[in-house]
Design an enzyme around this catalytic site. Structure first.
Site, short mmCIF file in Angstrom:
data_model
loop_
_atom_site.label_atom_id
_atom_site.label_comp_id
_atom_site.label_asym_id
_atom_site.label_seq_id
_atom_site.Cartn_x
_atom_site.Cartn_y
_atom_site.Cartn_z
N THR A 9 16.24 -15.74 16.40
CA THR A 9 16.02 -15.29 17.78
C THR A 9 15.93 -16.51 18.69
OG1 THR A 9 13.60 -15.35 17.75
CG2 THR A 9 14.66 -13.31 16.97
N CYS A 10 16.04 -16.24 19.96
CA CYS A 10 15.80 -17.30 20.96
C CYS A 10 14.47 -16.97 21.64
CB CYS A 10 16.96 -17.40 21.95
SG CYS A 10 17.38 -15.86 22.74
#
Length: 79
Positions: A9-10
């Site tokens: 994920t970011c």
């Protein structure tokens, strides 16, 4: 068996990262998390091991800790 599932994920939110991996592992006993040092060596980037998440499995990068954007990476090995 022997395959690797990678979750990325970011985000730097524990609820979106380590908590999701913990819930997945609880529901899928045939997966095991790869430790941060193993992931870093496997990527041929051993220095990344120092960014092991303090909250569970995976690597956690953030502007404050690593000088990068926020990222989370976990690798799970199917047994």
């Amino acid at each position: 068996a022997g395959g690797v599932l990678v979750y990325i994920t970011c985000s730097v939110l524990k609820a979106e990262n380590e908590d999701r991996i913990a819930a997945f592992l609880e529901a899928h006993g045939d997966f095991l998390p790869l430790d941060a040092a193993h992931m870093a060596r496997r990527a041929n980037l051993p220095d990344l091991a120092r960014f092991a998440s303090p909250h569970g499995a995976g690597l956690r990068l953030s502007p404050r800790v690593s000088g990068t954007d926020g990222f989370y990476i976990a690798a799970l090995l199917k047994s």
